[in-house]
Design an enzyme around this catalytic site. Structure first.
Site, PDB file in Angstrom:
ATOM      1  NE  ARG A 151      -4.120  -1.819   1.972  1.00 23.61           N
ATOM      2  CZ  ARG A 151      -4.038  -2.870   2.782  1.00 23.61           C
ATOM      3  NH1 ARG A 151      -3.080  -2.930   3.675  1.00 23.61           N
ATOM      4  NH2 ARG A 151      -4.891  -3.849   2.689  1.00 23.61           N
ATOM      5  CE  LYS A 181       0.263  13.883 -15.055  1.00 27.03           C
ATOM      6  NZ  LYS A 181       0.037  14.253 -16.458  1.00 27.03           N
ATOM      7  CE  LYS A 194       6.206  17.561 -14.000  1.00 26.67           C
ATOM      8  NZ  LYS A 194       6.427  16.335 -14.719  1.00 26.67           N
ATOM      9  CD  GLU A 213      -2.927  16.424 -16.300  1.00 26.55           C
ATOM     10  OE1 GLU A 213      -1.732  16.142 -16.144  1.00 26.55           O
ATOM     11  OE2 GLU A 213      -3.623  15.989 -17.222  1.00 26.55           O
ATOM     12  NE  ARG A 235       1.153  17.401 -13.240  1.00 29.64           N
ATOM     13  CZ  ARG A 235       1.701  16.513 -12.459  1.00 29.64           C
ATOM     14  NH1 ARG A 235       1.330  16.409 -11.197  1.00 29.64           N
ATOM     15  NH2 ARG A 235       2.658  15.711 -12.913  1.00 29.64           N
ATOM     16  CG  HIS A 260       2.459  15.903 -23.791  1.00 31.90           C
ATOM     17  ND1 HIS A 260       3.246  17.021 -23.895  1.00 31.90           N
ATOM     18  CD2 HIS A 260       3.199  14.999 -23.097  1.00 31.90           C
ATOM     19  CE1 HIS A 260       4.396  16.812 -23.275  1.00 31.90           C
ATOM     20  NE2 HIS A 260       4.397  15.588 -22.783  1.00 31.90           N
ATOM     21  CG  HIS A 303       7.396  11.303 -24.182  1.00 28.64           C
ATOM     22  ND1 HIS A 303       6.043  11.119 -24.305  1.00 28.64           N
ATOM     23  CD2 HIS A 303       7.561  12.414 -23.402  1.00 28.64           C
ATOM     24  CE1 HIS A 303       5.421  12.063 -23.617  1.00 28.64           C
ATOM     25  NE2 HIS A 303       6.313  12.857 -23.053  1.00 28.64           N
TER      26      HIS A 303
HETATM   27  P1  NAD Z   1      14.223   5.760 -20.998  1.00 31.06           P
HETATM   28  O1  NAD Z   1      14.036   5.624 -19.557  1.00 31.06           O
HETATM   29  O2  NAD Z   1      13.766   4.641 -21.871  1.00 31.06           O
HETATM   30  O3  NAD Z   1      15.760   6.054 -21.307  1.00 31.06           O
HETATM   31  C1  NAD Z   1      16.184   6.178 -22.637  1.00 31.06           C
HETATM   32  C2  NAD Z   1      17.363   5.239 -22.944  1.00 31.06           C
HETATM   33  O4  NAD Z   1      18.544   5.757 -22.349  1.00 31.06           O
HETATM   34  C3  NAD Z   1      17.194   3.836 -22.399  1.00 31.06           C
HETATM   35  O5  NAD Z   1      17.724   2.934 -23.346  1.00 31.06           O
HETATM   36  C4  NAD Z   1      18.062   3.828 -21.144  1.00 31.06           C
HETATM   37  O6  NAD Z   1      18.558   2.551 -20.850  1.00 31.06           O
HETATM   38  C5  NAD Z   1      19.169   4.759 -21.535  1.00 31.06           C
HETATM   39  N1  NAD Z   1      19.822   5.505 -20.463  1.00 31.06           N
HETATM   40  C6  NAD Z   1      19.222   6.157 -19.440  1.00 31.06           C
HETATM   41  N2  NAD Z   1      20.120   6.881 -18.768  1.00 31.06           N
HETATM   42  C7  NAD Z   1      21.322   6.673 -19.358  1.00 31.06           C
HETATM   43  C8  NAD Z   1      22.621   7.190 -19.127  1.00 31.06           C
HETATM   44  N3  NAD Z   1      22.868   8.103 -18.188  1.00 31.06           N
HETATM   45  N4  NAD Z   1      23.620   6.741 -19.926  1.00 31.06           N
HETATM   46  C9  NAD Z   1      23.375   5.865 -20.933  1.00 31.06           C
HETATM   47  N5  NAD Z   1      22.159   5.377 -21.217  1.00 31.06           N
HETATM   48  C10 NAD Z   1      21.148   5.789 -20.436  1.00 31.06           C
HETATM   49  O7  NAD Z   1      13.479   7.055 -21.580  1.00 31.06           O
HETATM   50  P2  NAD Z   1      13.220   8.541 -21.053  1.00 31.06           P
HETATM   51  O8  NAD Z   1      13.164   9.376 -22.264  1.00 31.06           O
HETATM   52  O9  NAD Z   1      14.117   8.924 -19.943  1.00 31.06           O
HETATM   53  O10 NAD Z   1      11.749   8.442 -20.437  1.00 31.06           O
HETATM   54  C11 NAD Z   1      10.638   8.171 -21.240  1.00 31.06           C
HETATM   55  C12 NAD Z   1       9.499   7.735 -20.367  1.00 31.06           C
HETATM   56  O11 NAD Z   1       9.184   8.767 -19.438  1.00 31.06           O
HETATM   57  C13 NAD Z   1       8.220   7.439 -21.143  1.00 31.06           C
HETATM   58  O12 NAD Z   1       7.702   6.219 -20.699  1.00 31.06           O
HETATM   59  C14 NAD Z   1       7.295   8.589 -20.747  1.00 31.06           C
HETATM   60  O13 NAD Z   1       5.932   8.218 -20.763  1.00 31.06           O
HETATM   61  C15 NAD Z   1       7.770   8.899 -19.365  1.00 31.06           C
HETATM   62  N6  NAD Z   1       7.450  10.254 -18.907  1.00 31.06           N
HETATM   63  C16 NAD Z   1       6.869  10.376 -17.688  1.00 31.06           C
HETATM   64  C17 NAD Z   1       6.549  11.628 -17.205  1.00 31.06           C
HETATM   65  C18 NAD Z   1       5.982  11.771 -15.833  1.00 31.06           C
HETATM   66  O14 NAD Z   1       5.560  12.864 -15.444  1.00 31.06           O
HETATM   67  N7  NAD Z   1       5.962  10.714 -15.043  1.00 31.06           N
HETATM   68  C19 NAD Z   1       6.843  12.771 -17.957  1.00 31.06           C
HETATM   69  C20 NAD Z   1       7.449  12.610 -19.199  1.00 31.06           C
HETATM   70  C21 NAD Z   1       7.756  11.337 -19.671  1.00 31.06           C
HETATM   71 ZN    ZN Z   2       6.021  14.589 -21.907  1.00 27.59          ZN
END
Ligand code: NAD
Ligand code: ZN
Length: 353
Positions: A119, A141, A225, A235, A239, A246, A263
């Site tokens: 939980r 989120k 942010k 939201e 927000r 998006h 993304h």
């Molecule tokens: P990711 O976590 O897939 O990372 C991208 C790639 O980089 C992966 O292959 C990872 O292994 C690699 N990587 C990460 N850090 C590294 C480093 N320092 N050195 C070498 N390689 C590294 O992608 P992302 O773009 O960080 O995140 C995308 C995700 O975030 C999506 O699922 C999206 O929906 C989510 N997101 C969430 C929010 C939120 O508010 N929670 C906001 C925006 C995006």
């Molecule tokens: Zn985004």
């Protein structure tokens, strides 16, 4: 080290930002009130570079860790199940703190596991991509994808702290930096036009990851942010402005089966198309529209649009969970560094754009 505090009604937390912070992670965790019983979640790419640093610094405080396959497909219920299993094997309990070491995928999944295990247990974000450092690691989120719908299962669940080491960006390729810059340019366009102009003027130094520039980007982005999240954590209204780019961006990602576009790239394309809709509706003039397109084209070529039919994008948008009662919700630019939320945009206008 810079420290930003996020002040929310029931729990606030600090964001620590500096180059090389991983080397002091033990001290910072102590400041967050975390001493032992730590379980780390990371992915293979990130663990290769940074897991050993954490293990050597935290030593016996770590009860176990789980290393995921890199990529969006790991943000799933199946992966969460594997993590719960590993946590139980390692003897995790209500007092365990999860550390998410990785990008947005690891962060969203870890937050989801933290929100649901017994939980709800504490978690700390250690974001290692630019996107996660400027966006996904704060705001609470958390969630996973399900049946091709992005983030459809999840919750709002705030971390106990966020530790941002800008040095970790050095092991990312340029495309990943651009992925994060999509969200950074968005902040400028929704709330701080001077920041948007600064980004345009300094893009070369930013892409070279010069630390002063990266620190400025991370701090400015998180400040914007944080102000928005503090006003509207769940939201309900303001927000939503963070969703500029998006609605269409998610449509593109859905059509794309999350493969071709990252993304942030989909968001850049979404911002271009949504700015066009804004121009068609007479909300911004053509000069401002051209300025936006010129600037965003330096990140992602608009030619990439041609991969999809507008009608297909429209269908995907209709399934976006943010739309209310079948009406399409769009965040549209209305002036320099300003946007507004439109709850009932004409479908035909979107198909035409
Ligand atoms: P990711 O976590 O897939 O990372 C991208 C790639 O980089 C992966 O292959 C990872 O292994 C690699 N990587 C990460 N850090 C590294 C480093 N320092 N050195 C070498 N390689 C590294 O992608 P992302 O773009 O960080 O995140 C995308 C995700 O975030 C999506 O699922 C999206 O929906 C989510 N997101 C969430 C929010 C939120 O508010 N929670 C906001 C925006 C995006
Ligand atoms: Zn985004």
């Amino acid at each position: 080290m810079d420290v930003l505090s996020v002040d929310l009604k029931d729990r606030g937390y600090n964001i620590y930002i500096d180059k090389g912070l991983l080397r002091n992670i033990d001290d910072i965790l102590l400041e967050c009130g975390i001493d032992d019983n730590i379980f780390i979640i990371s992915d293979r790419n990130v663990a290769k570079h940074y897991l050993d640093i954490l293990l050597s610094k935290l030593n016996t405080k770590v009860t176990g860790y789980c290393i995921l396959e890199p990529g969006e497909q790991s943000k799933s219920i199946d992966t969460a199940k594997k993590v719960y299993e590993k946590m139980l094997e390692a003897g995790c309990n209500r007092k365990t703190t999860l550390i998410s070491l990785g990008g947005g995928v690891v962060g969203d999944l870890t937050g989801f596991v933290a929100a649901t295990f017994m939980r709800g247990i504490n978690f700390v974000q250690v974001p290692t991509t630019l996107l996660s450092q400027v966006d996904s690691s704060i705001g609470g989120k958390v969630g996973v994808n399900f049946k091709n719908y992005k983030n459809i299962i999840g919750s709002f669940y705030q971390p106990k702290g966020v530790i941002i080491d800008t040095e970790t960006l050095k092991t990312l390729d340029e495309r990943e930096i651009i992925n994060g810059l999509g969200e950074v340019f968005k902040y400028g366009l929704i709330m701080d036009y001077d920041f948007f102009l600064w980004l345009n003027d300094n893009l070369n130094s930013i892409l070279k990851l010069e630390n002063n520039y990266i620190m400025n980007i991370v701090k400015k982005s998180l400040n914007i942010k944080k102000i928005i999240v503090q006003k509207d954590e769940k939201e309900s209204n303001i927000r939503k402005v963070l969703n500029f780019g998006h609605t269409i961006g998610h449509g593109i990602e859905t059509l794309d089966d999350f493969n071709t576009f990252k993304h942030g790239e989909a968001v850049v394309l979404g911002m271009m198309l949504e700015s066009l809709i804004s121009t068609e509706m007479g909300l911004i003039d053509r000069k401002y529209y051209i300025k936006i397109i010129d600037s965003l084209s330096r990140l992602v070529s608009p030619v990439k649009f041609s991969a999809f039919e507008q009608k297909q994008i429209m269908n995907a948008i209709k399934h976006d969970k943010k739309n209310e009662k079948g009406k399409i919700v769009l965040v549209l630019p209305i002036g320099k560094g300003r946007v507004n939320i439109y709850n009932n945009v004409d479908e035909k206008l979107i198909e035409k754009s």
